[in-house]
Motif scaffolding. Structure first.
Motif, mmCIF file in Angstrom:
data_model
loop_
_atom_site.group_PDB
_atom_site.id
_atom_site.type_symbol
_atom_site.label_atom_id
_atom_site.label_comp_id
_atom_site.label_asym_id
_atom_site.label_seq_id
_atom_site.Cartn_x
_atom_site.Cartn_y
_atom_site.Cartn_z
ATOM 1 N N TYR A 163 36.999 51.903 32.446
ATOM 2 C CA TYR A 163 36.101 50.757 32.555
ATOM 3 C C TYR A 163 36.818 49.539 33.136
ATOM 4 O O TYR A 163 36.282 48.839 34.006
ATOM 5 N N LEU A 164 38.036 49.291 32.686
ATOM 6 C CA LEU A 164 38.800 48.164 33.213
ATOM 7 C C LEU A 164 39.109 48.351 34.699
ATOM 8 O O LEU A 164 39.043 47.403 35.482
ATOM 9 N N LEU A 165 39.443 49.583 35.084
ATOM 10 C CA LEU A 165 39.747 49.852 36.492
ATOM 11 C C LEU A 165 38.509 49.744 37.365
ATOM 12 O O LEU A 165 38.581 49.302 38.512
ATOM 13 N N GLU A 166 37.356 50.154 36.841
ATOM 14 C CA GLU A 166 36.102 50.018 37.594
ATOM 15 C C GLU A 166 35.760 48.553 37.836
ATOM 16 O O GLU A 166 35.024 48.224 38.771
ATOM 17 N N ASN A 167 36.286 47.689 36.981
ATOM 18 C CA ASN A 167 36.029 46.251 37.095
ATOM 19 C C ASN A 167 37.321 45.492 37.383
ATOM 20 O O ASN A 167 37.506 44.356 36.925
ATOM 21 N N LYS A 168 38.192 46.120 38.158
ATOM 22 C CA LYS A 168 39.506 45.552 38.456
ATOM 23 C C LYS A 168 39.408 44.120 38.985
ATOM 24 O O LYS A 168 38.562 43.810 39.808
ATOM 25 N N ASN A 169 40.284 43.254 38.448
ATOM 26 C CA ASN A 169 40.366 41.839 38.817
ATOM 27 C C ASN A 169 39.194 41.003 38.315
ATOM 28 O O ASN A 169 39.084 39.822 38.640
ATOM 29 N N ARG A 170 38.331 41.598 37.488
ATOM 30 C CA ARG A 170 37.226 40.848 36.878
ATOM 31 C C ARG A 170 37.523 40.647 35.393
ATOM 32 O O ARG A 170 38.029 41.548 34.719
ATOM 33 N N ILE A 171 37.191 39.479 34.872
ATOM 34 C CA ILE A 171 37.350 39.220 33.442
ATOM 35 C C ILE A 171 36.191 39.874 32.699
ATOM 36 O O ILE A 171 35.028 39.584 32.974
ATOM 37 N N MET A 172 36.523 40.769 31.764
ATOM 38 C CA MET A 172 35.510 41.452 30.983
ATOM 39 C C MET A 172 35.598 40.962 29.534
ATOM 40 O O MET A 172 36.665 40.986 28.921
ATOM 41 N N SER A 173 34.476 40.508 28.998
ATOM 42 C CA SER A 173 34.474 40.007 27.625
ATOM 43 C C SER A 173 34.607 41.170 26.643
ATOM 44 O O SER A 173 34.339 42.337 26.978
ATOM 45 N N ARG A 174 34.988 40.865 25.417
ATOM 46 C CA ARG A 174 35.085 41.898 24.385
ATOM 47 C C ARG A 174 33.741 42.575 24.169
ATOM 48 O O ARG A 174 33.672 43.785 23.948
ATOM 49 N N THR A 175 32.655 41.781 24.220
ATOM 50 C CA THR A 175 31.314 42.354 24.032
ATOM 51 C C THR A 175 30.960 43.323 25.150
ATOM 52 O O THR A 175 30.409 44.404 24.908
ATOM 53 N N GLN A 176 31.273 42.965 26.396
ATOM 54 C CA GLN A 176 31.010 43.863 27.517
ATOM 55 C C GLN A 176 31.789 45.166 27.352
ATOM 56 O O GLN A 176 31.248 46.256 27.575
#
Length: 227
Positions: A163-176
């Protein structure tokens, strides 16, 4: 590029639609939350510009609805609410970016281009391989390699890294992260995200290579390239 504009103020929407169309975008306007909910469900968009303060369905509810329906279209929240807590809440509910009103139209265009460019770079439906620096994740093989070292991950660790790699360089909240990896109805008061981020760091951080997972204080995490 098709843009869905969700805005109940006719003065603001006239300005937005006219400016976006003159910039070469295809634009559809939804003036109510209910109309926006239908359009989000039934059609595909390159980006959604979402006013948070709507007369019927709150913009935050629409954010939650879109993400619950596994709609990963980039959403840029537009709001006159410009306190830090308002921005954090929108990001936690699924917004990819937040722009406070009033804003310069050139900045809006720049943010639209940045969001859509980021999606094209980070998401390729035909790809079985996700990478960041010298770390590579093979989706179908359920395998992770960093440098020449193969890294063994549990199922949840693998899903979190993917999931983190799919959204690389984007800040992802704990809820997301919690909604995407553990499920929408998971207890939001748990610290499971922080615990698994720690597990993941212990496994993927190796000597003589940069640390990949960054903590964004008060918001969440992102995995980012070192350059």
């Amino acid at each position: 590029m098709r843009i869905l504009v969700v805005e109940d103020s006719r003065r603001v929407s006239d300005f937005l639609v006219k400016g976006l169309e003159e910039s070469g975008f295809g634009v559809v306007l939804a003036e109510t939350g209910l109309e926006a909910q239908r359009l989000i469900t039934e059609e595909k968009w390159d980006i959604i510009l979402l006013d948070i303060m709507l007369p019927d369905i709150d913009g935050l509810e629409l954010l939650q609805y879109a993400r619950f329906k596994k709609n990963h279209t980039p959403i840029l929240a537009l709001s006159a609410l410009n306190e830090t807590d308002d921005k954090v809440k929108a990001l936690e509910y699924g917004a990819d970016d937040y722009l406070s009103k009033p804003y310069h139209f050139k900045e809006l265009i720049a943010r639209i281009q940045a969001l859509t460019r980021r999606v094209k770079q980070n998401y390729d439906e035909s790809s079985n391989v996700l990478s960041c620096d010298n770390l590579t994740l093979y989706v179908d093989e359920h395998r992770v390699v960093r440098g020449e070292k193969e890294i063994k991950l549990t199922l949840q660790e693998f899903k979190l890294l993917k999931y983190l790699l799919e959204n690389k360089n984007r800040i992802m909240s704990r809820t997301q992260i919690l909604n995407a990896v553990w499920g929408y109805n998971y207890d939001t008061n748990t610290n499971v995200v922080d615990v698994y981020i720690s597990y993941l760091r212990n496994k993927i951080d190796i000597t003589n290579s940069p640390k990949l997972i960054e903590t964004i204080k008060g918001i969440g995490y992102r995995i980012r390239t070192s350059n």
